[in-house]
Every structure is written in structure tokens, then in C-alpha cells.
Design an enzyme around this catalytic site. Structure first.
Site, PDB file in Angstrom:
ATOM      1  N   THR A 159       0.890  -1.152   0.000  1.00 45.98           N
ATOM      2  CA  THR A 159       0.000   0.000   0.000  1.00 45.98           C
ATOM      3  C   THR A 159       0.924   1.195   0.000  1.00 45.98           C
ATOM      4  O   THR A 159       2.097   1.048   0.303  1.00 45.98           O
ATOM      5  CB  THR A 159      -0.855  -0.063   1.291  1.00 45.98           C
ATOM      6  OG1 THR A 159      -1.765  -1.153   1.181  1.00 45.98           O
ATOM      7  CG2 THR A 159      -1.604   1.208   1.577  1.00 45.98           C
ATOM      8  N   VAL A 188     -13.106  -4.598   0.845  1.00 43.16           N
ATOM      9  CA  VAL A 188     -12.545  -3.310   1.254  1.00 43.16           C
ATOM     10  C   VAL A 188     -11.616  -3.548   2.441  1.00 43.16           C
ATOM     11  O   VAL A 188     -11.994  -4.221   3.399  1.00 43.16           O
ATOM     12  CB  VAL A 188     -13.657  -2.314   1.650  1.00 43.16           C
ATOM     13  CG1 VAL A 188     -13.061  -1.023   2.193  1.00 43.16           C
ATOM     14  CG2 VAL A 188     -14.562  -2.023   0.444  1.00 43.16           C
ATOM     15  N   GLY A 189     -10.410  -2.999   2.363  1.00 40.96           N
ATOM     16  CA  GLY A 189      -9.451  -3.135   3.454  1.00 40.96           C
ATOM     17  C   GLY A 189      -9.468  -1.924   4.362  1.00 40.96           C
ATOM     18  O   GLY A 189     -10.451  -1.172   4.425  1.00 40.96           O
ATOM     19  N   THR A 210      -0.047   0.207   6.618  1.00 36.84           N
ATOM     20  CA  THR A 210       0.039  -0.768   5.531  1.00 36.84           C
ATOM     21  C   THR A 210      -0.003  -2.156   6.161  1.00 36.84           C
ATOM     22  O   THR A 210       0.270  -2.309   7.349  1.00 36.84           O
ATOM     23  CB  THR A 210       1.328  -0.578   4.707  1.00 36.84           C
ATOM     24  OG1 THR A 210       1.469  -1.675   3.795  1.00 36.84           O
ATOM     25  CG2 THR A 210       2.560  -0.514   5.583  1.00 36.84           C
ATOM     26  N   GLY A 211      -0.334  -3.153   5.367  1.00 41.47           N
ATOM     27  CA  GLY A 211      -0.391  -4.512   5.908  1.00 41.47           C
ATOM     28  C   GLY A 211      -1.729  -5.155   5.608  1.00 41.47           C
ATOM     29  O   GLY A 211      -2.453  -4.726   4.697  1.00 41.47           O
ATOM     30  N   GLY A 213      -5.312  -5.659   5.827  1.00 35.27           N
ATOM     31  CA  GLY A 213      -6.404  -4.813   6.281  1.00 35.27           C
ATOM     32  C   GLY A 213      -7.347  -5.485   7.262  1.00 35.27           C
ATOM     33  O   GLY A 213      -7.861  -4.847   8.184  1.00 35.27           O
TER      34      GLY A 213
HETATM   35  N1  GLY Z   1      -3.676  -2.522   3.800  1.00 37.15           N
HETATM   36  C1  GLY Z   1      -4.269  -2.608   2.533  1.00 37.15           C
HETATM   37  C2  GLY Z   1      -5.384  -3.542   2.467  1.00 37.15           C
HETATM   38  O1  GLY Z   1      -5.460  -4.487   3.244  1.00 37.15           O
HETATM   39  O2  GLY Z   1      -6.226  -3.374   1.603  1.00 37.15           O
END
Ligand code: GLY
Length: 290
Positions: A159, A188-189, A210-211, A213
Site C-alpha cells: 500500500t 474493502v481493506g 500498511t499490511g 487490512g
Molecule cells: N492494507 C491494505 C489492504 O489491506 O487493503
């Protein structure tokens, strides 16, 4: 005060598919410098965040905008959010497929609607009405994304995100992503969810995550890190303590943070998290591995 900016280009496990770490570092550095140029010129933190995020979205080295990973149907579905710490205004879009720079669509939602989050066809219609060009979805898809989709079909988390403080001490944060590789259509994250992937408050600081979600959402990581800061932890300790809550659930993540005083902090539980910065002392740098 002197401005400062910190960007990330996603975290994740060591993987051949990540390609050249130099490319990722160079892209993150270009974004940090572009955002810092805005700040140096007296621009606002929110302008710098949008500018730097757009650079990252346009760079195929990252999982956002052009070059984003594909969902289970081979479609790039993009999410983004942005938040202004001075006003606590925020905007976000999710599951958009015909917008090259979702961070700008998110900012338009913040500034031109009475809503925070628009999704899918409604978000796209709004973005195009707001002047963002329509782009064919396959024009967002790179060979690397196609190859990753064909070869792996594994969850890939990467991300982009930016946090900045301007000369007036206002903070802002933004996050943009293609989500996880081979995700279900409509998934959706954390990135477009305020408090999860993004949060900014002039009283505390600004955070982008980031990571994975699905874990970040469950601990509302961005807001959680700022709560920990509010309880008296140092920026670094707050970033690490917030991250520990994701790890406790079995997830992997990374976080970047800026305070209104211009302190920068980052933490990740992953093997890599590309990042770049310009500090309040005008020191510039970048890194890829943990
Ligand atoms: N961190 C981005 C997602 O999981 O969509």
C-alpha cells in the site's frame, strides 16, 4: 517551524515478486521529495500528502493506482483516504476501477461533499463529475501485476501512504492501495477507512498504515497509535505498541507517524517496508528492509 514528511510504499514478506528494492526506494524518495517541495514552498500538509500519494500511485513499483494488484476477477479495485488534522475533515473512496489517482478522488469527497466515504459506481461517477479523467481498468494493469496474478494468487499486501506536517504545524495523512492480491470482488481493506488505515489530528499527529487490512481494521490501528501517543508514549513506542496489537491477532502490518512537532516514527512486523523521509532538520533518506 520546519516541515517534515514520511512516506511508505507498503510492507510485506520477502518475495521474488517484489523485484528490485532500489526501484521501490527510489520511488518512495521521489514521492517524499515531491511532497516536501510543496511544504517548503509554504504549502499545506494536505497538499503535500496528496502530491506525494499521486507520485506513488503513478509509479508501477507500488500497489496503488497504476500497477495495483488484481482481484479474483483480474480487475484492479482501488481504495484511498485522506485526512486533514487541522479540521478533522476526511474523504475516502473504495472499490473504484476507472480512476488513476484515488487519493485525489478522496480529497474531492472531503472538500466537495457532505460525506466521508463513497464506494463503487457512485464513487466513480462522483470522481469523473469532479474532473478526474476516466481510465480503462486494464490501463491500470501492469505486466508485473498480471504475472503476479497468474503465478501466485497469494495475498500480497503493499500500500502507499504519506504523513506530513507543514510550517504551521498542521498535520495530514493519506493512504492508497489496490488491496490484497486475488481479493474477493468488492472487498474493502483498512486503507479507505478513517481511523483504521489513516488518521490525522493536529492535537496528536498523523498516521498511515500498511499490511493486512482485515487485522488493521479490527484494532483501528491508525487511531489506536494516536491514542497511545496521547497516553504519553513516545512516537516510536506508540507505533510499536499499536503494531503489537495487530501482531497479537496474527496479522502483519506497518505504520508511519508524524507529530505536530515534526517527529517521525515508523514500525513494521514485516520483513520489508519501503519508506522515505525528509526530516524537520532537512535530512533525506530511504530504506526498504526492516
Ligand atoms: N492494507 C491494505 C489492504 O489491506 O487493503
Amino acid at each position: 517551524m520546519n516541515p517534515a514528511i514520511l512516506v511508505h510504499g507498503g510492507c510485506g514478506p520477502r518475495s521474488e515478486a517484489d523485484g528490485d528494492d532500489q526501484q521501490s526506494r527510489a520511488g518512495a524518495l521521489a514521492a517524499a521529495k515531491a511532497g516536501h517541495a510543496v511544504l517548503r514552498g509554504g504549502g499545506s500538509a494536505i497538499d503535500a500528502v496528496e502530491r506525494a500519494c499521486r507520485v506513488l500511485e503513478d509509479d508501477p513499483a507500488f500497489n496503488a493506482g497504476y500497477g495495483a494488484v488484481l482481484n479474483e476477477d483480474g480487475v484492479a479495485e482501488l481504495d484511498a483516504s485522506i485526512m486533514d488534522g487541522a479540521s478533522l475533515k476526511a474523504g475516502a473512496v473504495a472499490v473504484v476501477t476507472t480512476v488513476k489517482n484515488p487519493i485525489t478522488a478522496a480529497r474531492r469527497v472531503m472538500e466537495r461533499t457532505r460525506h466521508v466515504l463513497l464506494v463503487g459506481a457512485g464513487a466513480e461517477a462522483f470522481a469523473h463529475e469532479a474532473g478526474l479523467p476516466r481510465i480503462e481498468n486494464q490501463a491500470l494493469v501492469t505486466e508485473k501485476a498480471r504475472a503476479r496474478f497468474a503465478a501466485e494468487r497469494l495475498a500480497t499486501h503493499g500500500t502507499v501512504g504519506v504523513v506530513a506536517v507543514d510550517v504551521q504545524g498542521h498535520v495530514a495523512a493519506g493512504t492508497s492501495t489496490g488491496g490484497t492480491s486475488s481479493k474477493k470482488r468488492g472487498r474493502v481493506g483498512d486503507s479507505p477507512l478513517i481511523g483504521c488505515g489513516t488518521y490525522a489530528d493536529d492535537r496528536l499527529g498523523a498516521v498511515s498504515c500498511t499490511g493486512v487490512g482485515e487485522y488493521i481494521i479490527r484494532v483501528t490501528l491508525a487511531r489506536r497509535v494516536l491514542e497511545l501517543l496521547d497516553r504519553g508514549l513516545s512516537p516510536q513506542a506508540a507505533a510499536e505498541a499499536g503494531l503489537a496489537e495487530v501482531v497479537r491477532l496474527g496479522g502483519e502490518a506497518g505504520v508511519i507517524l508524524v507529530t505536530p512537532q515534526g517527529e517521525l516514527a515508523w514500525a513494521t512486523s514485516a520483513e520489508r517496508m519501503s519508506r522515505a523521509w525528509v526530516t524537520r532538520d532537512n535530512e533525506t533518506g530511504s530504506a526498504f528492509w526492516k
